[in-house]
Design a protein around this motif. Structure first.
Motif, mmCIF file in Angstrom:
data_model
loop_
_atom_site.group_PDB
_atom_site.id
_atom_site.type_symbol
_atom_site.label_atom_id
_atom_site.label_comp_id
_atom_site.label_asym_id
_atom_site.label_seq_id
_atom_site.Cartn_x
_atom_site.Cartn_y
_atom_site.Cartn_z
ATOM 1 N N VAL A 154 0.975 -1.320 0.012
ATOM 2 C CA VAL A 154 0.131 0.175 -0.022
ATOM 3 C C VAL A 154 0.833 1.130 0.112
ATOM 4 O O VAL A 154 1.801 1.388 0.925
ATOM 5 N N VAL A 155 0.632 2.274 -1.021
ATOM 6 C CA VAL A 155 1.230 3.522 -0.801
ATOM 7 C C VAL A 155 0.222 4.521 -1.008
ATOM 8 O O VAL A 155 -1.045 4.664 -1.268
ATOM 9 N N ALA A 156 0.830 5.948 -0.806
ATOM 10 C CA ALA A 156 -0.061 7.037 -0.884
ATOM 11 C C ALA A 156 0.755 7.893 -2.013
ATOM 12 O O ALA A 156 1.884 8.018 -1.964
ATOM 13 N N ASP A 157 -0.191 8.788 -2.561
ATOM 14 C CA ASP A 157 0.471 9.916 -3.362
ATOM 15 C C ASP A 157 0.476 11.347 -2.900
ATOM 16 O O ASP A 157 -0.069 11.319 -1.880
ATOM 17 N N THR A 158 0.838 12.216 -3.574
ATOM 18 C CA THR A 158 1.099 13.500 -2.925
ATOM 19 C C THR A 158 -0.289 14.069 -3.152
ATOM 20 O O THR A 158 -0.403 15.347 -2.152
ATOM 21 N N LYS A 159 -1.367 13.687 -3.654
ATOM 22 C CA LYS A 159 -2.682 14.246 -3.457
ATOM 23 C C LYS A 159 -3.513 13.495 -2.560
ATOM 24 O O LYS A 159 -4.814 13.785 -2.354
ATOM 25 N N GLY A 160 -3.127 12.635 -1.971
ATOM 26 C CA GLY A 160 -3.864 11.871 -0.784
ATOM 27 C C GLY A 160 -4.705 10.705 -1.343
ATOM 28 O O GLY A 160 -5.186 10.044 -0.310
ATOM 29 N N ALA A 161 -4.347 10.191 -2.227
ATOM 30 C CA ALA A 161 -5.101 9.096 -2.718
ATOM 31 C C ALA A 161 -4.190 7.835 -2.254
ATOM 32 O O ALA A 161 -2.825 7.907 -2.252
ATOM 33 N N ILE A 162 -4.665 6.544 -2.073
ATOM 34 C CA ILE A 162 -4.090 5.580 -1.434
ATOM 35 C C ILE A 162 -4.366 4.504 -2.634
ATOM 36 O O ILE A 162 -5.244 4.205 -3.270
ATOM 37 N N TYR A 163 -3.235 3.665 -2.932
ATOM 38 C CA TYR A 163 -3.266 2.553 -3.687
ATOM 39 C C TYR A 163 -2.748 1.140 -2.810
ATOM 40 O O TYR A 163 -1.886 1.215 -2.203
ATOM 41 N N ALA A 164 -3.704 0.321 -3.323
ATOM 42 C CA ALA A 164 -3.402 -0.961 -2.855
ATOM 43 C C ALA A 164 -3.206 -2.160 -3.786
ATOM 44 O O ALA A 164 -4.125 -2.092 -4.611
ATOM 45 N N ALA A 165 -2.311 -3.168 -3.440
ATOM 46 C CA ALA A 165 -2.225 -4.096 -4.346
ATOM 47 C C ALA A 165 -2.576 -5.507 -3.715
ATOM 48 O O ALA A 165 -2.273 -5.631 -2.731
ATOM 49 N N THR A 166 -3.635 -6.066 -4.657
ATOM 50 C CA THR A 166 -4.098 -7.397 -4.014
ATOM 51 C C THR A 166 -3.448 -8.419 -4.679
ATOM 52 O O THR A 166 -3.087 -8.498 -5.936
ATOM 53 N N SER A 167 -3.617 -9.613 -4.136
ATOM 54 C CA SER A 167 -3.095 -11.032 -4.436
ATOM 55 C C SER A 167 -4.023 -12.078 -4.132
ATOM 56 O O SER A 167 -4.675 -11.835 -2.796
ATOM 57 N N PRO A 168 -4.056 -13.103 -4.410
ATOM 58 C CA PRO A 168 -3.656 -13.442 -5.648
ATOM 59 C C PRO A 168 -4.475 -13.157 -7.030
ATOM 60 O O PRO A 168 -5.482 -12.687 -6.893
ATOM 61 N N ASP A 169 -3.812 -13.345 -8.180
ATOM 62 C CA ASP A 169 -4.517 -12.885 -9.296
ATOM 63 C C ASP A 169 -5.332 -11.549 -9.277
ATOM 64 O O ASP A 169 -6.284 -10.998 -9.531
ATOM 65 N N GLY A 170 -4.366 -10.480 -8.584
ATOM 66 C CA GLY A 170 -4.887 -9.490 -8.060
ATOM 67 C C GLY A 170 -4.782 -8.113 -8.897
ATOM 68 O O GLY A 170 -4.243 -8.169 -10.230
ATOM 69 N N LYS A 171 -5.260 -6.961 -8.370
ATOM 70 C CA LYS A 171 -5.019 -5.763 -9.238
ATOM 71 C C LYS A 171 -4.723 -4.492 -8.281
ATOM 72 O O LYS A 171 -4.788 -4.755 -7.074
ATOM 73 N N ILE A 172 -4.493 -3.320 -8.678
ATOM 74 C CA ILE A 172 -4.378 -2.277 -8.200
ATOM 75 C C ILE A 172 -5.531 -1.421 -8.063
ATOM 76 O O ILE A 172 -5.818 -1.088 -8.987
ATOM 77 N N TYR A 173 -5.848 -1.105 -6.590
ATOM 78 C CA TYR A 173 -6.756 -0.204 -6.777
ATOM 79 C C TYR A 173 -6.509 1.243 -6.084
ATOM 80 O O TYR A 173 -5.469 1.168 -5.326
ATOM 81 N N ARG A 174 -7.468 2.011 -6.459
ATOM 82 C CA ARG A 174 -7.215 3.518 -6.056
ATOM 83 C C ARG A 174 -8.327 3.797 -4.992
ATOM 84 O O ARG A 174 -9.385 3.686 -5.210
ATOM 85 N N ILE A 175 -7.989 4.234 -3.814
ATOM 86 C CA ILE A 175 -8.996 4.495 -2.764
ATOM 87 C C ILE A 175 -8.829 5.798 -2.516
ATOM 88 O O ILE A 175 -7.804 6.629 -2.131
ATOM 89 N N GLU A 176 -10.027 6.438 -2.790
ATOM 90 C CA GLU A 176 -10.308 7.926 -2.532
ATOM 91 C C GLU A 176 -11.547 8.350 -2.114
ATOM 92 O O GLU A 176 -12.588 7.957 -2.323
ATOM 93 N N ASN A 177 -11.650 9.060 -0.816
ATOM 94 C CA ASN A 177 -12.895 9.591 -0.239
ATOM 95 C C ASN A 177 -13.543 8.321 0.167
ATOM 96 O O ASN A 177 -14.920 8.291 -0.208
ATOM 97 N N GLY A 178 -12.701 7.446 0.586
ATOM 98 C CA GLY A 178 -13.562 6.104 0.978
ATOM 99 C C GLY A 178 -14.262 5.111 0.019
ATOM 100 O O GLY A 178 -14.654 4.119 0.493
ATOM 101 N N LYS A 179 -13.898 5.312 -1.323
ATOM 102 C CA LYS A 179 -14.289 4.662 -2.523
ATOM 103 C C LYS A 179 -13.073 3.996 -3.083
ATOM 104 O O LYS A 179 -11.989 4.678 -3.194
ATOM 105 N N ALA A 180 -13.151 2.690 -3.533
ATOM 106 C CA ALA A 180 -12.070 2.099 -4.310
ATOM 107 C C ALA A 180 -12.595 1.651 -5.859
ATOM 108 O O ALA A 180 -13.451 1.237 -5.851
ATOM 109 N N THR A 181 -11.585 2.235 -6.657
ATOM 110 C CA THR A 181 -11.800 1.974 -7.877
ATOM 111 C C THR A 181 -10.736 1.221 -8.622
ATOM 112 O O THR A 181 -9.344 1.240 -7.940
#
Length: 561
Positions: A84-111
């Motif tokens: 999990v990492v954060a960018d300079t604008k406050g968004a959070i990025y989470a990497a899932t496994s297995p066969d996973g994806k990277i999700y962007r979490i912002e304002n409580g919503k994950a896309t």
């Protein structure tokens, strides 16, 4: 006991240990978050001062606000969030496994942000300009993802897994890999330089220092192949049974996720496995125990590409490291310890969480955060010292029931506070309910009488009390005892008659019929021709006939016979 090696095998609660073998109160360590998950894989400080905590084995992401209040903000479809990492604008990025994806979490919503079409996403790194890098397995590729979520393969390492990522001061990507322990510096698409090829199979963690130095952690084992952190499951045919590699691992399946990790053998390849979501095998896989082989090492790669081994261990696996105020912190799987290494390579055990592993170290303001496994928690290490601390020494074996004498110690208490001791004894190797209770406090440093009953095993503990953020320092402890004397065992006596020649010439041995032997053994076997216990002695006799007497004996206590 007066050295680092003497003390390191004890139990630390609010106590630190220097390389010189000095015990003192440790920096304060406070549990700020406890999940109901077996492990915390990552912690990312947010722009607003909050902390985002990624856990396994149910794929949960938590948020801890500045007041310390925690809340579950997202649950992934996959069982693990390895990074999990954060960018300079406050968004959070989470990497899932297995066969996973990277999700962007912002304002409580994950896309969904990016799908690398990889089995595992082990590591993430965020560049200052907002480019996201992802290290994957089981094809060992590094992906570059722009701000719009469009990704491409930056570099294919040829290894199975990219287990660590970092950005150096020049904006180049550092990638640590497994199973050959190779560290790459990636300067552009399909362009890389091998900085170091370690003799351990996995580069676990990386950190780029402001002075241009690169710190790396390697773990695994030099001569024996470590049970892989990832066991790839290969279907025998479409829709067919899953065949798993043999060995021992910690597997997490959808059915067992709630119960945490379970150590079990891999399925017999001859037996079909039930159709189920692919298991995730965590990096807490046990290693093959080969005595004398390094388990882990900490390296420094200098600007001129020379490499220094700063620390290595045959007993502990290092999971993460962090440069901090001119020194280097690193965490291990020995009771969740955090060590500090000074520029002159003096080692200090800073804190012990008493968890199974300290998996991550993260800077948060003026504090250091340590994430743990076995029970997924986050601890905060502060600059101020604990007010109370306890050190429990390893159990000492006297080999037999021993009479207890005195315990004495040398300590520096001039800065304030004090140290008192307690003892307990028993006749079982591990302290249990059959042992005596801890004794009353012992306070005479020059020699306090041990009141615990006579027994084979003894253990002591020291209780430290600080004063105004100052600590007493314990340097040396001596325990006096008198073990029960064990009688010697006489195994054989051999008597040989000899004739002494005139004038002091060498005696002439008679025929073998003149040999008389007395043998004392449990089996009744004959004594050896010559004693291995005591040299032959020839008593002086006036007559021409002499006796040559030899014997074999031993003393369990090592006393001279």
């Amino acid at each position: 006991m007066n050295s680092y090696q003497d003390f390191i095998h004890g139990r630390f609660q609010g106590i630190s240990l220097t390389r010189e073998g000095r015990l003192a109160l440790a920096p304060k360590i406070e549990s700020i978050f406890s999940s109901d998950q077996p492990v915390v894989w990552g912690v990312a400080p947010g722009l607003d001062g909050s902390l985002y905590v990624a856990t396994g084995h149910r794929g949960r992401l938590y948020r801890i606000d500045k007041s310390g209040k925690s809340a579950l903000i997202w649950t992934a479809d996959q069982s693990e969030i390895f990074a999990v990492v954060a960018d300079t604008k406050g968004a959070i990025y989470a990497a899932t496994s297995p066969d996973g994806k990277i999700y962007r979490i912002e304002n409580g919503k994950a896309t969904e942000y990016f799908a690398p079409q990889a089995k595992y996403i082990w590591s993430l790194a965020m560049a200052p300009e907002g480019t996201l890098y992802a290290g994957t397995g089981d094809q060992g590729k590094v992906f570059r993802v722009d701000a719009a979520g469009k990704g491409e393969v930056l570099y294919s390492t040829g290894q199975s897994h990219v287990t660590g990522l970092a950005i150096d001061r020049n904006g180049q990507v550092l990638a640590g890999t497994e199973p050959n322990g190779i560290l790459y510096r990636i300067s552009g698409k399909d362009k890389a330089f091998v900085l170091y090829d370690a003799n351990l199979p996995e580069i676990r963690a990386l950190s780029a220092a402001p002075d241009g130095a690169i710190y790396a952690v390697a773990m695994g084992g030099s001569l024996a192949k470590r049970t892989q952190g990832v066991q790839q499951n290969v279907p025998a045919q479409s829709g067919g049974p899953v065949v798993a590699a043999t060995g021992t691992s910690i597997s997490v399946t959808a059915e067992s996720a709630q119960a945490g990790p379970e150590i079990k053998p891999q399925p017999d390849p001859a037996k079909p496995a039930p159709a189920a979501p692919p298991p995730v095998t965590t990096t807490f896989s046990p290693t093959v125990d080969v005595s004398g082989v390094e388990k882990s090492a900490v390296y420094r790669i200098n600007q001129d590409n020379t490499v220094e081994t700063l620390w290595s261990s045959k007993e502990e696996n290092v999971y993460d490291l962090l440069p901090w105020k001119g020194q280097l912190l690193f965490s291990t799987d020995a009771n969740g310890r955090v060590y500090r290494l000074s520029p002159d390579r003096k080692l200090t055990l800073v804190a012990q969480t008493n968890e199974a592993e300290a998996t991550r170290l993260v800077r948060s303001g003026d504090s250091i955060l340590a994430a743990t496994g076995n029970m997924g928690r986050v601890y905060r290490l502060e600059d101020s010292l604990e007010r109370l601390g306890v050190y429990e020494a390893p159990v000492h074996d006297a080999s037999t029931v021993a009479q207890r004498g005195h315990i004495s110690w040398r300590a520096d208490e001039t800065s304030g506070g004090g140290i008192l001791f307690r003892t307990r004894t028993g006749n079982s190797l591990r302290p249990d309910k059959t042992w005596s209770d801890w004794s009353a406090p012992l306070t005479n440093a020059t020699g306090s009488r041990i009141s615990s009953p006579n027994a084979r095993y003894i253990q002591w503990k020291a209780e430290f009390t600080g004063l105004q953020d100052k600590t007493p320092v314990l340097e040396n402890v001596n325990v006096a005892y008198l073990p029960q004397n064990t009688p010697p065992v006489l195994k054989s006596i051999t008597v040989v008659t000899q004739l002494a020649a005139a004038g002091g010439a060498k005696p002439v041995q008679q025929s073998p019929t003149a040999v008389y032997s007395i043998t004392v053994t449990d089996t009744g076997d004959a004594a050896p021709a010559m004693s291995t216990g005591t040299p032959t002695q020839t008593p002086s006799r006036a007559a021409s006939q002499q006796l040559n007497i030899s014997w074999q004996a031993e003393d369990p206590d090592g006393d001279r016979l």
